[in-house]
Enzyme design. Structure first.
Site, PDB file in Angstrom:
ATOM      1  N   CYS A 198     -34.759  37.022 -26.545  1.00  0.00           N
ATOM      2  CA  CYS A 198     -33.436  37.426 -27.010  1.00  0.00           C
ATOM      3  C   CYS A 198     -33.594  38.318 -28.249  1.00  0.00           C
ATOM      4  CB  CYS A 198     -32.601  36.201 -27.362  1.00  0.00           C
ATOM      5  SG  CYS A 198     -31.983  35.297 -25.920  1.00  0.00           S
ATOM      6  N   HIS A 231     -29.054  36.603 -22.306  1.00  0.00           N
ATOM      7  CA  HIS A 231     -29.940  35.499 -21.934  1.00  0.00           C
ATOM      8  C   HIS A 231     -29.526  34.830 -20.628  1.00  0.00           C
ATOM      9  CE1 HIS A 231     -32.729  32.145 -22.680  1.00  0.00           C
ATOM     10  NE2 HIS A 231     -31.769  31.370 -22.214  1.00  0.00           N
ATOM     11  N   HIS A 287     -36.418  38.587 -17.140  1.00  0.00           N
ATOM     12  CA  HIS A 287     -37.525  39.471 -17.515  1.00  0.00           C
ATOM     13  C   HIS A 287     -38.537  39.544 -16.377  1.00  0.00           C
ATOM     14  CE1 HIS A 287     -39.519  35.604 -18.151  1.00  0.00           C
ATOM     15  NE2 HIS A 287     -40.670  36.244 -18.244  1.00  0.00           N
ATOM     16  N   CYS A 340     -35.149  31.260 -27.689  1.00  0.00           N
ATOM     17  CA  CYS A 340     -35.747  32.176 -26.714  1.00  0.00           C
ATOM     18  C   CYS A 340     -36.432  33.347 -27.421  1.00  0.00           C
ATOM     19  CB  CYS A 340     -34.674  32.703 -25.771  1.00  0.00           C
ATOM     20  SG  CYS A 340     -35.295  33.956 -24.617  1.00  0.00           S
TER      21      CYS A 340
END
Length: 359
Positions: A73, A132, A185, A70
């Protein structure tokens, strides 16, 4: 709150928002990144009088990577991400694959009756948490307030950029919506024009004020809804309701009781009061069918330079899920004609959501 500005390896700006004043943000992005893409090309549609962004570079953006890859992260000793630090509270950075930017290239005429100009502006990513596997609905009230500080900060900063006409903070959640990253996000778009939806709403507000001795349309909608059957949740400073003419199966609008043009104008008390109300509505959505509901959460702010007195900050939250295993697709009538047909009566949607709101 501590605000720290740094830059990524390709020159993009990154901003940390921390609760602690002693947070160390000295980590450096050492990735060998290529050059930043040039800004999109804006083409004018004379039939709708709208600007359409052509951003071919976005085809190469990262698409649903596994958790251990990711890019949102924190970085670790073995892997570098878009965030150089090994932990963070809230972080904002310029999008690597922006729809609008200040990095101009060369632009040729498109032919026909379409005018062409650079897609000037800015696009940012807002990481709500370093965790996450979390979600906005699971953030603490303090964390939501920090996110709101970041939204307000970026709204003020982006509004000051020459050529920016409107600032839009939003979150897409769920694969059904079309997300490309699972990490919690949102995004912020600084548009070089006033968006079509805002133009329509401001025109309606302008006509309403002319007919009703200068009254504000949004304020009167809020006042009427607070007295009706579609209120989902409320506190002393905010009300969440399903609008009478909802387009989406489950759609909730959240209004502050005081008219303000944008997020930067909210008081500390209003920001604090928003957090528990909003997360309770998000959890109510998830509770409807015992699944993580896909949704779009969109802040409507007044334009930067025109008719700000007509605007009224509010958030529109909606899901395309209409029932277990069933989605609301924008098919012929909606996609071709812009004429919505809603499968769920707004009063029933409000009743269902009220039954799931935390008490």
């Amino acid at each position: 709150m501590k605000r720290t500005i740094t830059h990524l390896a390709d020159g993009r700006e990154l901003i940390y928002f921390d609760r602690r004043d002693d947070a160390d943000r000295s980590a450096i992005d050492r990735r060998p990144l290529g050059p930043r893409p040039v800004a999109s090309e804006l083409r004018y549609d004379p039939l709708t009088e709208e600007w359409i962004a052509m951003a071919g570079h976005r085809q190469t953006r990262t698409f649903l990577p596994p958790a251990d890859e990711c890019p949102l992260c924190p970085s670790s000793e073995t892997r570098s991400s878009e965030v150089p630090a090994n932990d963070y509270d809230v972080v904002v950075f310029e999008n690597r694959f922006p729809s609008f930017s200040g990095n101009f290239g060369s632009y040729e005429e498109a032919g026909g009756l379409s005018e062409v100009r650079p897609g000037a502006g800015r696009c940012e990513v807002v990481c709500f948490t370093a965790e996450h596997s979390s979600s906005f609905s699971r953030l603490s009230d303090e964390q939501v307030e920090l996110v709101m500080e970041a939204w307000a900060d970026r709204t003020a900063e982006l509004s000051a950029i020459e050529g920016v006409e409107q600032v839009f903070c939003f979150e897409n959640r769920g694969e059904e919506i079309g997300i490309t990253l699972f990490h919690p996000h949102g995004q912020i778009y600084a548009y070089p024009y006033v968006t079509p939806r805002t133009k329509l709403q401001l025109a309606a507000a302008r006509r309403y004020a002319e007919r009703h001795q200068g009254r504000n349309l949004y304020a009167d909608v809020l006042d009427a809804e607070r007295k009706g059957p579609r209120v989902v949740a409320a506190n002393e400073l905010w009300t969440a309701f399903v609008p009478a003419a909802a387009r989406w199966p489950f759609e909730v609008h959240l209004y502050p009781h005081r008219q303000v043009p944008d997020l930067a104008a909210l008081s500390e008390a209003e920001r604090s009061a928003f957090a528990p109300l909003y997360t309770s509505v998000l959890r109510a959505l998830d509770g409807l069918f015992d699944v993580a509901m896909p949704y779009i959460s969109a802040w409507h702010q007044a334009p930067v330079r025109q008719e700000r007195e007509l605007g009224y900050l509010h958030l529109e939250l909606f899901s395309i899920r209409r029932a277990p295993g069933k989605l609301k697709f924008l098919a012929g009538s909606e996609s071709a004609m812009g004429a919505f047909v809603n499968d769920v009566l707004p009063e029933e949607a409000a009743r269902m959501l009220r039954s799931q709101v935390d008490h």
